[in-house]
Design an enzyme around this catalytic site. Structure first.
Site, short mmCIF file in Angstrom:
data_model
loop_
_atom_site.label_atom_id
_atom_site.label_comp_id
_atom_site.label_asym_id
_atom_site.label_seq_id
_atom_site.Cartn_x
_atom_site.Cartn_y
_atom_site.Cartn_z
N THR A 192 0.82 -1.22 0.00
CA THR A 192 0.00 0.00 0.00
C THR A 192 0.84 1.26 0.00
O THR A 192 0.32 2.36 -0.22
CB THR A 192 -0.93 0.03 1.23
OG1 THR A 192 -0.12 0.01 2.42
CG2 THR A 192 -1.86 -1.17 1.24
N CYS A 222 2.97 2.59 9.49
CA CYS A 222 2.05 2.74 10.62
C CYS A 222 2.77 2.56 11.95
O CYS A 222 3.89 2.05 12.02
CB CYS A 222 0.94 1.68 10.55
SG CYS A 222 0.01 1.65 9.02
N CYS A 247 -1.43 0.38 15.28
CA CYS A 247 -2.45 0.85 14.34
C CYS A 247 -3.64 -0.12 14.31
O CYS A 247 -3.49 -1.34 14.27
CB CYS A 247 -1.85 0.98 12.94
SG CYS A 247 -3.02 1.66 11.72
N ARG A 253 4.63 6.58 2.81
CA ARG A 253 3.98 7.76 3.37
C ARG A 253 3.26 7.37 4.67
O ARG A 253 2.88 6.20 4.84
CB ARG A 253 2.98 8.36 2.37
CG ARG A 253 1.83 7.45 2.03
CD ARG A 253 0.95 8.02 0.92
NE ARG A 253 -0.23 7.20 0.67
CZ ARG A 253 -0.24 6.11 -0.06
NH1 ARG A 253 0.88 5.68 -0.63
NH2 ARG A 253 -1.37 5.43 -0.23
N CYS A 303 0.55 6.69 7.61
CA CYS A 303 -0.85 6.26 7.68
C CYS A 303 -1.71 7.41 8.21
O CYS A 303 -1.36 8.08 9.19
CB CYS A 303 -0.95 5.05 8.61
SG CYS A 303 -2.63 4.51 8.97
N CYS A 322 -3.45 6.15 11.98
CA CYS A 322 -2.72 6.16 13.26
C CYS A 322 -1.74 7.31 13.38
O CYS A 322 -1.17 7.53 14.47
CB CYS A 322 -2.01 4.82 13.47
SG CYS A 322 -0.65 4.51 12.32
#
Length: 343
Positions: free
Chosen positions: A29, A33, A37, A62, A64, A67
């Site tokens: 994805t 996190c 999370c 990048r 999340c 969280c």
């Protein structure tokens, strides 16, 4: 960085005590996190662990949006604020005052603080005071000076705490154990050479493959004596505890630690021979289910092997985990106990 297996276990448990220790990168994805999370767990094959958000971003990931791994949460800010207030005061502060300062109700803040640290605010303050006591005493010329430097309101409270936590008098601790007699022996066992050392209060060290030099390093100014009639009787009980597993809670021990460590050690002594628990089980047993990592650290700080059976704690996946004296000895201890149960 912690080991990947430990990190993955923390992610599966959504263990908040690991937040800030690493971030979880999900390559499929492109996000990273916190360990805690609440999003659905990714497949292990798609996960990579990073020291922090900066390293994860360098890898093209990048943060999340659920969280917010780069942000300090309100709860974290509140706990840090409370810790600073306790440290500045040098003593316990009223829970209501701490909670109001941090914008929480007392009951809610007690839960928030315990989840983050493994201790209540009051227990944290007491543990901090005991640690200060030991640190100050080690360099103090006079015990009276150390009493107030450590934050105690007077001698009576100090000496009560010293008797409870230090296992020796305050003046003896100030002099690195001077005046305390520790009797010891190294004896052969089926698990190898075993060092046993005891004060008049009980066993203060039980280890494998250590010698007098290692004992001296732990108690540099104590009087070390080999043998003795009373010690010989205690030694026989300790050898029996190793060679013939069973309930040996009657053997006295002389250990010291923070309030949380001592709670963990008590939980370890409650594990029946032949059974095991996970670090998460121990954290839950002391009422701090979020403090799995702290429970592992307390387990590793145990100075009295076998009598405080840290060998009965394994990882959640059933693997042995670590052991100060090697996994072979840990496995043999567990095997002995299981065989005794079957017999």
């Amino acid at each position: 960085m912690i080991a990947d297996d430990e990190a993955w276990a923390a992610v599966l448990a959504r263990d908040r005590s690991y937040d800030g220790s690493f971030v979880t990168g999900v390559l499929s994805t492109g996000i990273y996190c916190r360990p805690s999370c609440s999003a659905r767990h990714p497949r292990r094959a798609n996960v990579r662990f990073f020291k922090d958000g900066g390293v994860a971003r360098e890898a093209g990931l990048r943060p999340c949006l659920r969280c917010l791994p780069d942000d300090v949460s309100r709860e974290e800010r509140a706990v840090l604020m409370a810790i600073e207030a306790i440290k500045a005061a040098g003593q316990n502060l009223a829970l209501a005052d701490l909670a109001a300062r941090c914008g929480y109700s007392p009951t809610h803040f007690q839960r928030v603080f315990a989840r983050a640290t493994g201790l209540s605010p009051a227990a944290y303050a007491r543990a901090l005071q005991k640690e200060r006591m030991a640190e100050v005493l080690s360099g103090a010329e006079r015990v009276t000076d150390a009493i107030y430097d450590a934050g105690f309101s007077g001698p009576s409270r100090f000496y009560a705490a010293a008797e409870e936590r230090l296992g020796m008098t305050a003046s003896a601790w100030a002099n690195g154990g001077h005046g305390v007699t520790i009797r010891w022996a190294v004896v052969p066992t089926s698990l190898g050479e075993m060092l046993v050392a005891a004060t008049d209060r009980g066993v203060c060290r039980l280890s494998f493959n250590e010698d007098a030099a290692a004992l001296r390093a732990r108690f540099p100014n104590a009087t070390l004596e080999q043998g003795g009639e009373v010690f010989a009787r205690l030694l026989a009980q300790v050898i029996a505890a190793v060679e013939t597993p069973g309930d040996h809670s009657h053997i006295p021990i002389d250990v010291r630690g923070t309030a949380f460590q001592e709670a963990v050690w008590q939980a370890l002594r409650a594990i029946p021979p032949g059974e095991t628990r996970s670090y998460a089980d121990i954290a839950a047993a002391v009422g701090k289910p979020g403090a799995v990592r702290a429970a592992g650290s307390a387990n590793g700080a145990n100075n009295v092997a076998v009598l405080i059976p840290c060998h009965r704690v394994i990882r959640s996946d059933g693997s042995l985990g670590g052991y100060a004296y090697g996994l072979e000895i840990k496995q043999r201890l567990l095997d002995k106990e299981r065989e005794a149960n079957r017999g």
